[in-house]
Design an enzyme around this catalytic site. Structure first.
Site, short mmCIF file in Angstrom:
data_model
loop_
_atom_site.label_atom_id
_atom_site.label_comp_id
_atom_site.label_asym_id
_atom_site.label_seq_id
_atom_site.Cartn_x
_atom_site.Cartn_y
_atom_site.Cartn_z
N THR A 15 -23.59 1.61 -11.29
CA THR A 15 -22.52 2.35 -11.89
C THR A 15 -22.50 3.81 -11.25
O THR A 15 -23.89 4.11 -10.65
CB THR A 15 -22.66 2.54 -13.27
OG1 THR A 15 -22.14 1.32 -13.90
CG2 THR A 15 -21.55 3.68 -13.67
N ASP A 20 -27.33 -0.89 -6.78
CA ASP A 20 -27.17 0.28 -7.77
C ASP A 20 -27.61 1.71 -6.94
O ASP A 20 -28.11 1.61 -5.99
CB ASP A 20 -28.13 -0.01 -8.89
CG ASP A 20 -27.52 0.91 -10.14
OD1 ASP A 20 -26.62 1.63 -10.13
OD2 ASP A 20 -28.01 0.70 -11.27
N ALA A 22 -29.03 5.87 -7.67
CA ALA A 22 -30.36 6.18 -8.91
C ALA A 22 -30.09 7.93 -8.59
O ALA A 22 -29.40 8.53 -7.56
CB ALA A 22 -31.52 5.98 -7.82
N ASP A 23 -30.59 8.60 -9.44
CA ASP A 23 -30.46 10.21 -9.38
C ASP A 23 -31.83 10.75 -8.58
O ASP A 23 -31.52 11.68 -7.94
CB ASP A 23 -30.46 10.70 -10.89
CG ASP A 23 -29.22 9.98 -11.42
OD1 ASP A 23 -28.11 10.15 -10.96
OD2 ASP A 23 -29.50 9.66 -12.52
N GLY A 69 -29.11 6.99 -14.84
CA GLY A 69 -28.69 7.53 -16.26
C GLY A 69 -27.48 8.76 -16.07
O GLY A 69 -27.25 9.21 -17.22
N ARG A 70 -27.55 9.38 -14.87
CA ARG A 70 -26.63 10.37 -15.01
C ARG A 70 -25.13 10.18 -15.59
O ARG A 70 -24.60 11.04 -16.08
CB ARG A 70 -26.37 11.32 -13.47
CG ARG A 70 -25.12 12.28 -13.36
CD ARG A 70 -24.76 12.09 -11.88
NE ARG A 70 -24.38 10.94 -11.31
CZ ARG A 70 -23.03 10.17 -11.79
NH1 ARG A 70 -22.54 11.07 -12.57
NH2 ARG A 70 -22.88 9.22 -11.50
N GLY A 71 -24.74 8.88 -15.14
CA GLY A 71 -23.62 8.37 -15.70
C GLY A 71 -23.58 7.72 -16.99
O GLY A 71 -22.67 7.09 -17.54
N GLU A 78 -27.67 -1.06 -16.79
CA GLU A 78 -28.21 -1.26 -15.37
C GLU A 78 -29.77 -1.86 -15.29
O GLU A 78 -30.00 -2.48 -14.36
CB GLU A 78 -28.25 0.08 -14.65
CG GLU A 78 -26.65 0.67 -14.28
CD GLU A 78 -26.68 2.16 -13.90
OE1 GLU A 78 -26.01 2.61 -13.23
OE2 GLU A 78 -27.73 2.94 -14.14
N LYS A 128 -32.27 12.79 -2.86
CA LYS A 128 -32.61 12.21 -4.05
C LYS A 128 -34.11 12.00 -3.98
O LYS A 128 -34.49 11.38 -5.02
CB LYS A 128 -31.62 11.09 -4.40
CG LYS A 128 -30.35 11.64 -4.93
CD LYS A 128 -29.53 10.53 -5.24
CE LYS A 128 -28.36 10.80 -5.85
NZ LYS A 128 -27.35 9.74 -6.30
#
Ligand code: 5RP
Length: 233
Positions: free
Chosen positions: A34, A89, A91-92, A103-105, A111, A129
């Protein structure tokens, strides 16, 4: 959450996302994470669908589900598959050992379910990042009933837990699973595995944004200024 990115980051992200999408082969069953990076992946996959490539995807959020459908990607649910050929995917943050913060979104719980059944996990990030050690707030998805007790435990662990709220709605953000999200600042994360397991054992926690167990099956695609770097751990 809306983040503003400059042109250079957007370009690096798009190129790395396209590189990752190129790993999808005919007949594969894939996971789709996501976020904005995965949105770029989906736009590239649309071209493949139009050229006759057959693959099926498990989406990890309503956002991805809607976008994938609009772009002609055939979808199935997680219970319809035993394993995935690969999952793509974003990542932050990613540390030197391939541990990630996500998990920012707010989609990290699904996920992680998808990552756990993927034979290969392709993570797409831009160079901004990359970190020596993870050092951001950890998103922790909690059932609404237990958000106070989870927050208290995080505080006893020396952290600070803030209930995530959104600009588009009054009150707490509700995840795609109907839960709340606590953003937990626990300082620099020297031992991601330990913290991931500790957070998961608090009653009421549905999932947290530390991904420390998938490095060995991760291919990291890093968008840089002049090239794309592909790293395996
Ligand atoms: C969503 C996520 C995303 O993968 C992560 O936040 C990266 O997002 P983006 O690609 O928009 O930078 O974990 O919960």
């Amino acid at each position: 959450m809306i983040t503003v990115e400059n042109e250079s980051i957007v370009k690096k992200k798009r190129e790395a996302a396209f590189h990752a999408a190129d790993m999808v082969e005919d007949g594969m069953v894939i996971g789709l994470g996501t976020g904005s990076t995965v949105s770029c992946v989906i736009h590239r996959l649309r071209e493949f669908v139009e050229h006759g490539l057959h693959f099926t995807a498990v989406p990890t959020s309503f956002q991805t589900e809607i976008l994938a459908r609009r772009n002609g990607i055939r979808l199935v649910t997680l219970d319809e598959v035993e394993e995935l050929d690969l999952a793509i995917d974003g990542a932050d943050q990613v540390d030197r050992n391939g541990c990630m913060l996500k998990g920012r979104g707010g989609a990290h719980t699904r996920e992680k379910c998808v990552a756990s059944v993927a034979k290969r996990l392709v993570i797409v990030v831009t160079e901004e990042k990359l970190r020596e050690s993870l050092n951001g707030s950890v998103p922790v998805e909690v059932i609404p009933f237990a958000y106070g007790s989870v927050r208290n435990v995080v505080q006893m662990m020396g952290g600070n837990a803030v209930l995530r709220e959104s600009g588009g709605k009054d009150g707490p953000v509700i995840s795609d699973n109907g839960n709340f999200i606590l953003d937990c600042d626990l300082g620099v994360i020297d031992d991601p595995y330990r913290l991931e397991v500790s957070l998961d054992t608090i009653p009421g926690v549905a999932g947290n944004g530390i991904f420390s167990r998938y490095s060995k099956k991760t291919t990291l695609v890093v968008g840089k200024e002049k090239k794309i770097e592909v790293i395996s751990f």
